[in-house]
Design an enzyme around this catalytic site. Structure first.
Site, PDB file in Angstrom:
ATOM      1  N   TRP A 158      21.298  34.021  35.165  1.00 52.21           N
ATOM      2  CA  TRP A 158      21.277  35.421  34.755  1.00 52.21           C
ATOM      3  C   TRP A 158      20.905  35.469  33.272  1.00 52.21           C
ATOM      4  O   TRP A 158      21.446  34.705  32.472  1.00 52.21           O
ATOM      5  CB  TRP A 158      22.630  36.117  34.964  1.00 52.21           C
ATOM      6  CG  TRP A 158      22.584  37.497  34.366  1.00 52.21           C
ATOM      7  CD1 TRP A 158      21.961  38.592  34.878  1.00 52.21           C
ATOM      8  CD2 TRP A 158      23.116  37.898  33.091  1.00 52.21           C
ATOM      9  NE1 TRP A 158      22.080  39.646  34.016  1.00 52.21           N
ATOM     10  CE2 TRP A 158      22.783  39.254  32.913  1.00 52.21           C
ATOM     11  CE3 TRP A 158      23.830  37.238  32.079  1.00 52.21           C
ATOM     12  CZ2 TRP A 158      23.141  39.981  31.766  1.00 52.21           C
ATOM     13  CZ3 TRP A 158      24.194  37.947  30.946  1.00 52.21           C
ATOM     14  CH2 TRP A 158      23.847  39.309  30.793  1.00 52.21           C
TER      15      TRP A 158
ATOM     16  N   GLU B 253      19.646  36.082  39.378  1.00 53.99           N
ATOM     17  CA  GLU B 253      20.481  37.293  39.472  1.00 53.99           C
ATOM     18  C   GLU B 253      19.839  38.479  38.760  1.00 53.99           C
ATOM     19  O   GLU B 253      19.589  38.440  37.558  1.00 53.99           O
ATOM     20  CB  GLU B 253      21.860  37.001  38.863  1.00 53.99           C
ATOM     21  CG  GLU B 253      22.798  38.203  38.900  1.00 53.99           C
ATOM     22  CD  GLU B 253      24.181  37.899  38.305  1.00 53.99           C
ATOM     23  OE1 GLU B 253      24.375  36.780  37.780  1.00 53.99           O
ATOM     24  OE2 GLU B 253      25.036  38.785  38.340  1.00 53.99           O
TER      25      GLU B 253
ATOM     26  N   LYS C 157      19.522  42.663  37.612  1.00 50.32           N
ATOM     27  CA  LYS C 157      20.409  43.660  37.024  1.00 50.32           C
ATOM     28  C   LYS C 157      19.603  44.910  36.700  1.00 50.32           C
ATOM     29  O   LYS C 157      18.433  44.828  36.349  1.00 50.32           O
ATOM     30  CB  LYS C 157      21.042  43.066  35.768  1.00 50.32           C
ATOM     31  CG  LYS C 157      22.119  43.915  35.130  1.00 50.32           C
ATOM     32  CD  LYS C 157      22.942  43.068  34.150  1.00 50.32           C
ATOM     33  CE  LYS C 157      23.964  43.907  33.429  1.00 50.32           C
ATOM     34  NZ  LYS C 157      24.921  43.105  32.654  1.00 50.32           N
TER      35      LYS C 157
ATOM     36  N   ASP D 151      24.701  41.063  42.530  1.00 50.04           N
ATOM     37  CA  ASP D 151      25.982  41.399  41.905  1.00 50.04           C
ATOM     38  C   ASP D 151      26.281  42.859  42.245  1.00 50.04           C
ATOM     39  O   ASP D 151      25.446  43.743  42.025  1.00 50.04           O
ATOM     40  CB  ASP D 151      25.872  41.178  40.387  1.00 50.04           C
ATOM     41  CG  ASP D 151      27.173  41.451  39.643  1.00 50.04           C
ATOM     42  OD1 ASP D 151      27.748  42.541  39.842  1.00 50.04           O
ATOM     43  OD2 ASP D 151      27.594  40.603  38.836  1.00 50.04           O
TER      44      ASP D 151
ATOM     45  N   HIS E 150      25.402  45.655  39.743  1.00 52.03           N
ATOM     46  CA  HIS E 150      24.110  45.638  39.060  1.00 52.03           C
ATOM     47  C   HIS E 150      23.091  46.633  39.584  1.00 52.03           C
ATOM     48  O   HIS E 150      21.897  46.437  39.411  1.00 52.03           O
ATOM     49  CB  HIS E 150      23.530  44.225  39.099  1.00 52.03           C
ATOM     50  CG  HIS E 150      24.216  43.298  38.152  1.00 52.03           C
ATOM     51  ND1 HIS E 150      23.703  42.067  37.786  1.00 52.03           N
ATOM     52  CD2 HIS E 150      25.371  43.434  37.457  1.00 52.03           C
ATOM     53  CE1 HIS E 150      24.526  41.483  36.934  1.00 52.03           C
ATOM     54  NE2 HIS E 150      25.554  42.281  36.725  1.00 52.03           N
TER      55      HIS E 150
ATOM     56  N   HIS F 155      27.811  38.083  43.825  1.00 52.84           N
ATOM     57  CA  HIS F 155      28.810  38.270  42.792  1.00 52.84           C
ATOM     58  C   HIS F 155      29.591  39.514  43.185  1.00 52.84           C
ATOM     59  O   HIS F 155      29.183  40.636  42.896  1.00 52.84           O
ATOM     60  CB  HIS F 155      28.156  38.458  41.405  1.00 52.84           C
ATOM     61  CG  HIS F 155      27.825  37.170  40.741  1.00 52.84           C
ATOM     62  ND1 HIS F 155      27.384  37.081  39.448  1.00 52.84           N
ATOM     63  CD2 HIS F 155      27.913  35.899  41.199  1.00 52.84           C
ATOM     64  CE1 HIS F 155      27.206  35.807  39.146  1.00 52.84           C
ATOM     65  NE2 HIS F 155      27.498  35.072  40.190  1.00 52.84           N
TER      66      HIS F 155
ATOM     67  N   ASP G  12      28.799  49.223  35.321  1.00 54.85           N
ATOM     68  CA  ASP G  12      28.983  47.811  35.670  1.00 54.85           C
ATOM     69  C   ASP G  12      30.161  47.234  34.894  1.00 54.85           C
ATOM     70  O   ASP G  12      30.010  46.375  34.043  1.00 54.85           O
ATOM     71  CB  ASP G  12      27.681  47.068  35.341  1.00 54.85           C
ATOM     72  CG  ASP G  12      27.764  45.579  35.633  1.00 54.85           C
ATOM     73  OD1 ASP G  12      28.542  45.192  36.524  1.00 54.85           O
ATOM     74  OD2 ASP G  12      27.057  44.815  34.964  1.00 54.85           O
TER      75      ASP G  12
ATOM     76  N   ASP H  38      32.875  45.554  35.832  1.00 58.36           N
ATOM     77  CA  ASP H  38      33.497  44.284  36.251  1.00 58.36           C
ATOM     78  C   ASP H  38      35.011  44.363  36.392  1.00 58.36           C
ATOM     79  O   ASP H  38      35.733  43.499  35.888  1.00 58.36           O
ATOM     80  CB  ASP H  38      33.096  43.147  35.291  1.00 58.36           C
ATOM     81  CG  ASP H  38      31.632  42.764  35.436  1.00 58.36           C
ATOM     82  OD1 ASP H  38      31.265  42.284  36.511  1.00 58.36           O
ATOM     83  OD2 ASP H  38      30.859  42.968  34.474  1.00 58.36           O
TER      84      ASP H  38
ATOM     85  N   ASP I  17      32.773  37.986  40.458  1.00 58.73           N
ATOM     86  CA  ASP I  17      32.380  38.193  39.063  1.00 58.73           C
ATOM     87  C   ASP I  17      33.085  39.434  38.522  1.00 58.73           C
ATOM     88  O   ASP I  17      32.601  40.548  38.691  1.00 58.73           O
ATOM     89  CB  ASP I  17      30.852  38.335  38.965  1.00 58.73           C
ATOM     90  CG  ASP I  17      30.400  38.406  37.512  1.00 58.73           C
ATOM     91  OD1 ASP I  17      31.253  38.275  36.603  1.00 58.73           O
ATOM     92  OD2 ASP I  17      29.179  38.592  37.279  1.00 58.73           O
TER      93      ASP I  17
END
Ligand code: RNT
Ligand code: ZN
Length: 424
Positions: free
Chosen positions: A190, A231, A233, A264, A267, A291, A299, A301, A331
């Site tokens: 990433w 990855e 995004k 992810d 993302h 993820h 985003d 997390d 993640d």
């Protein structure tokens, strides 16, 4: 609050649940056998707020942000491993570790483009002892050469070459882990590259990135040891207007080069979900890395909860029979709560959602759909939500010798008292 349950209560509840599921054609024993065989890759970076163990004082970059200052962050490899050991001990099953390159286990201070397997030997030894696989990630952020926001897509050839060498080194380390541990490492790239405001040229950085990836992946590595993932995004802090490695970019690259794609959950656009992408992507790419994360408005997390989307992700993997081609990883990073509990909660939820998916009468549900009886399909899907899956989960925890229900918090509190609270 006393959530104590006896083994007998759990076994009795399971026996009843088993009958209920058998009545709709679901074999709970088979579901549990499948569940036992699925590893989740726990992300090391939840334990220390994504700071790593290189030079002290390197803050978190790349538009990533961990908020909160709950006491007990792991400051050394030994502390992180100790925290991980506790997390694994309260999660049923045997799971992997997702390690980042900025977590070397060495007294040396190798530059990122000069890291070698020997700098990670300690992780391999620890994983071997515990029978774990390791996945790996080059770290292309939190570094002076990533400060202007560009790495593999940099116009500066020296910077670009530095990061290319770093990624090449990481593939070798992934391969080393794969060989040592007898299970291939998924090495996932990433990069933060992007622009805060409207670019005048979206094309050249993408060309540069494509060329950099071609150099990184030039050497063939035995897929039994290492496999590469990339990855995508949509945006990041400081790259709101343009991210070089977008979804279309990496989907195209992965499809063309027979590589794994990493999706992810945070993302994409806020209402866009990765659950719907799994079946489509797997027609064109060999494997997926997930993820699993939870964005709140962005985003962010957050720790993974038992959300509709988490359930949908697991349902898609199971309904499409994709378990062998989807590598489930996590993640998220929350520094405002006990970090070990965060791992445990997020991983237990992911496994519980996977179990829920495995407890569906998949064939009859799909048969009903093929016969266009959408009324029955809806009724069935809603009834399934209230089937006694919690009893099956509790039984699974009991059998795997991990705490049932809230009992895992007792272990967390004890560890906090004995270990975490002593860190400053
Ligand atoms: C960043 C990506 C990436 C990182 C980790 C630390 O937006 O999600 O996967 O979270 O590499
Ligand atoms: Zn991610």
């Amino acid at each position: 609050m006393n959530f104590a349950t006896t083994s007998k209560q759990i076994e009795d509840a399971y026996a009843l649940a088993q009958e209920r599921y058998a009545a709709i054609g679901v074999d709970t024993e088979q579901a549990l056998a499948t569940l036992r065989g699925v590893p989740i890759s726990l992300h090391c970076w939840q334990g220390d707020d994504v700071l790593g163990f290189e030079e002290p004082g390197r803050g978190l970059g790349g538009g990533l942000m961990a908020t909160g200052n709950y006491p007990g962050r792991a400051r050394t490899v030994a502390e992180l491993r100790s925290d991980l050991d506790i997390a694994y001990s309260i999660i049923p099953g045997n799971h992997r570790l997702n390690l980042h390159a900025m977590y070397p286990d060495t007294d040396e201070s190798p530059a990122r483009n000069e890291i070698e397997p020997r700098h990670f030997q300690g992780w391999a030894d620890w994983a071997k002892e515990n029978g774990r696989g390791i996945d790996f990630n080059p770290t292309l952020f939190s570094h002076p050469l990533a400060e202007d926001g560009f790495t593999l897509a940099s116009y500066d050839n020296d910077i670009r070459q530095f990061w290319i060498q770093h990624c090449i080194a990481c593939r070798e380390i992934g391969s080393f882990f794969g060989k040592e541990l007898g299970t291939p490492a998924m090495t996932n790239i990433w990069i933060p590259d992007g622009l805060k405001d409207t670019p005048g040229d979206r094309t050249t950085p993408r060309r540069l990135l494509k060329d950099a990836l071609d150099q990184i992946f030039e050497k063939e590595i035995d897929p039994n040891h290492n496999r590469d993932a990339i990855e995508c995004k949509l945006f990041g802090l400081g790259s709101e207007s343009y991210v070089v490695g977008s979804h279309e970019f990496y989907l195209g690259y992965a499809a063309q080069n027979n590589q794994a794609l990493c999706l992810d959950a945070g993302h994409f656009h806020p209402t866009e979900v990765i659950s719907d992408k799994i079946s489509a992507c797997l027609l064109f790419v060999s494997e997926l890395v997930l993820h699993v994360s939870r964005g709140v408005r962005w985003d962010s997390d957050h720790v993974v909860t038992f959300s509709d989307e988490l359930q949908a992700i697991m349902q898609e993997i199971v309904r499409g029979d994709h378990l062998d081609r989807v590598h489930i990883g996590l993640d998220f990073f929350d520094a405002s709560i006990n970090r070990v509990a965060a791992w445990a909660i997020g991983t237990r939820n992911s496994l519980r959602a996977l179990l829920l998916a495995l407890l569906e009468p998949r064939e009859s549900m799909q048969e009903i759909e093929r016969s266009a009886d959408f009324t029955t399909r809806l009724a069935l899907m809603e009834e399934l939500k209230a089937m006694p899956h919690a009893a099956v989960w509790d039984y699974h925890c009991l059998q795997q010798d991990v705490p049932v229900g809230m009992a895992f918090m007792q272990e967390i509190r004890q560890y906090e008292k004995d270990v975490l609270s002593l860190r400053d």
